[in-house]
Design an enzyme around this catalytic site. Structure first.
Site, PDB file in Angstrom:
ATOM      1  N   MET A 265      -6.301  -4.110   0.079  1.00 28.70           N
ATOM      2  CA  MET A 265      -7.193  -4.820  -1.636  1.00 28.70           C
ATOM      3  C   MET A 265      -8.220  -5.308  -1.739  1.00 28.70           C
ATOM      4  SD  MET A 265      -3.986  -4.881  -3.959  1.00 28.70           S
ATOM      5  CE  MET A 265      -2.618  -6.004  -3.371  1.00 28.70           C
TER       6      MET A 265
ATOM      7  N   GLU B 278     -10.363 -11.254   9.173  1.00 24.11           N
ATOM      8  CA  GLU B 278      -9.440 -10.327  11.085  1.00 24.11           C
ATOM      9  C   GLU B 278      -8.580 -10.021  10.936  1.00 24.11           C
ATOM     10  OE1 GLU B 278     -11.801 -10.562  13.422  1.00 24.11           O
ATOM     11  OE2 GLU B 278     -13.552 -11.409  12.740  1.00 24.11           O
ATOM     12  N   GLY B 279      -7.900  -9.986  10.143  1.00 23.60           N
ATOM     13  CA  GLY B 279      -6.180  -9.375   9.944  1.00 23.60           C
ATOM     14  C   GLY B 279      -6.443  -7.611  10.189  1.00 23.60           C
ATOM     15  N   HIS B 280      -7.290  -7.172   8.626  1.00 29.73           N
ATOM     16  CA  HIS B 280      -7.997  -5.974   7.953  1.00 29.73           C
ATOM     17  C   HIS B 280      -8.359  -5.723   9.520  1.00 29.73           C
ATOM     18  CE1 HIS B 280      -7.840  -7.728   4.326  1.00 29.73           C
ATOM     19  NE2 HIS B 280      -6.033  -6.831   4.397  1.00 29.73           N
TER      20      HIS B 280
ATOM     21  N   GLY C 203      -0.286  -4.727   8.960  1.00 27.49           N
ATOM     22  CA  GLY C 203      -0.067  -5.816   9.705  1.00 27.49           C
ATOM     23  C   GLY C 203       1.922  -6.134   9.436  1.00 27.49           C
TER      24      GLY C 203
ATOM     25  N   ASP D 105       3.114  -8.551   6.102  1.00 28.15           N
ATOM     26  CA  ASP D 105       3.898  -8.140   4.849  1.00 28.15           C
ATOM     27  C   ASP D 105       5.634  -7.198   5.400  1.00 28.15           C
ATOM     28  OD1 ASP D 105       2.727  -9.406   3.754  1.00 28.15           O
ATOM     29  OD2 ASP D 105       1.436  -7.498   3.051  1.00 28.15           O
TER      30      ASP D 105
ATOM     31  N   GLN E 172       7.602  -5.296   2.885  1.00 31.25           N
ATOM     32  CA  GLN E 172       6.576  -3.808   2.890  1.00 31.25           C
ATOM     33  C   GLN E 172       6.834  -2.676   3.745  1.00 31.25           C
ATOM     34  OE1 GLN E 172       2.529  -4.319   0.471  1.00 31.25           O
ATOM     35  NE2 GLN E 172       2.378  -4.135   2.761  1.00 31.25           N
TER      36      GLN E 172
ATOM     37  N   SER F  97      -5.865 -12.660   2.630  1.00 33.62           N
ATOM     38  CA  SER F  97      -6.702 -12.333   1.609  1.00 33.62           C
ATOM     39  C   SER F  97      -5.997 -14.181   0.413  1.00 33.62           C
ATOM     40  CB  SER F  97      -6.696 -10.797   0.245  1.00 33.62           C
ATOM     41  OG  SER F  97      -6.764 -10.058   1.385  1.00 33.62           O
ATOM     42  N   ARG F  98      -5.324 -13.564  -0.125  1.00 34.21           N
ATOM     43  CA  ARG F  98      -5.028 -15.261  -0.729  1.00 34.21           C
ATOM     44  C   ARG F  98      -5.624 -16.742   0.043  1.00 34.21           C
ATOM     45  NH1 ARG F  98      -1.109 -13.480  -4.328  1.00 34.21           N
ATOM     46  NH2 ARG F  98      -0.490 -11.386  -4.341  1.00 34.21           N
TER      47      ARG F  98
END
Length: 281
Positions: free
Chosen positions: A36, A41-43, A154, A157, A160, A192-193
């Site tokens: 989103m 770095e996680g992405h 990841g 979440d 999810q 992202s938050r």
């Protein structure tokens, strides 16, 4: 728009479904990273995993309004396509970036008939009504459009990942690959938050993560883990002035409540600076 189309020749920007279909048609080994935006770095770790396992890698950027149970949360969600693409263009091996409009995803007239079973209405599903129905709906539509061999997500979440994996793998030949949580130097899970916090708040959030991480070690010597976590929840809320929605130990295979640390994870959701964060340890 001109900026999007001319970022980098080898990284093709796909702005609608017609372009998506024509560009992906020749390929049968596609790795897909749904995002989103708010690329971090996680992405990038998911992208690197895809590059190792798949011939072609596609990243999507779509802030899905259907999975927000809070309109204010949707409006304040950090989104900057230009900044995201600046980051992505530095990564070699990204073949496609799909940036659909709402009508590209929800162009069919079918209404969402996806429901979450009562036994799955735990953790975030308990506190975010309609959230996972929205997640599963958009993942269903994206998978149907892109037809990837693998989807990389990841483990931060975790619920999810658990629900999407079960749903998608039961319906498609696509495999869901769970990837480890990437954390900053303060042990805070990248999200992202995090962009909504200033430097001082990020330090405090890191200390919170350390507290939750320590609990995993402490519960190994506790006879009544649930009672211990209830007490710790109360203490952490008082010390850090945060609101904790849930702090629970659950089996990592089926998400049932657990009273043993083996093959279990501590799941937490909390509000800090009026921003909702989730994590697991």
């Amino acid at each position: 728009m001109f900026y999007l189309l001319n970022i980098l020749i080898q990284m093709k920007i796909l702005l609608n479904n017609h372009t998506l279909n024509s560009k992906l048609r020749p390929f049968d080994d596609i790795g897909f990273i749904p995002t989103m935006g708010g690329i971090h770095e996680g992405h990038l770790s998911l992208i690197k995993r895809s590059k190792k396992l798949c011939k072609k890698t596609l990243v999507s950027i779509f802030v899905n309004p259907k999975q927000f149970n809070n309109k204010k949360d949707f409006k304040t969600y950090p989104s900057n396509i230009k900044d995201d693409l600046k980051i992505l263009r530095k990564i070699k091996g990204i073949d496609f970036v799909y940036i659909p409009k709402f009508k590209d995803i929800y162009n069919s007239k079918r209404k969402s008939i996806i429901t979450i079973k009562k036994k799955d209405k735990i953790l975030c599903a308990k506190f975010r009504k309609g959230h996972f129905e929205g997640v599963l709906d958009v993942m269903d539509r994206l998978t149907n459009l892109i037809k990837p061999n693998r989807i990389f997500m990841g483990k931060k979440d975790y619920q999810q990942l658990f629900l999407v994996k079960r749903f998608i793998e039961n319906k498609y030949s696509t495999k869901i690959i769970g990837c480890k949580t990437i954390r900053n130097k303060n042990k805070l899970a990248l999200s992202s938050r995090n962009y909504l916090l200033d430097k001082d708040d990020l330090v405090i959030a890191g200390k919170l993560s350390e507290e939750f991480s320590l609990l995993k070690r402490k519960i190994k010597n506790k006879k009544n883990i649930n009672k211990f976590l209830t007490e710790e929840k109360r203490n952490i809320q008082k010390i850090f002035n945060v609101k904790i929605e849930y702090l629970e130990l659950r089996n990592e295979k089926n998400l049932l409540l657990s009273n043993k640390s083996f093959q279990s994870k501590i799941f937490v959701s909390y509000y800090f600076k009026n921003i909702r964060f989730i994590d697991n340890f």
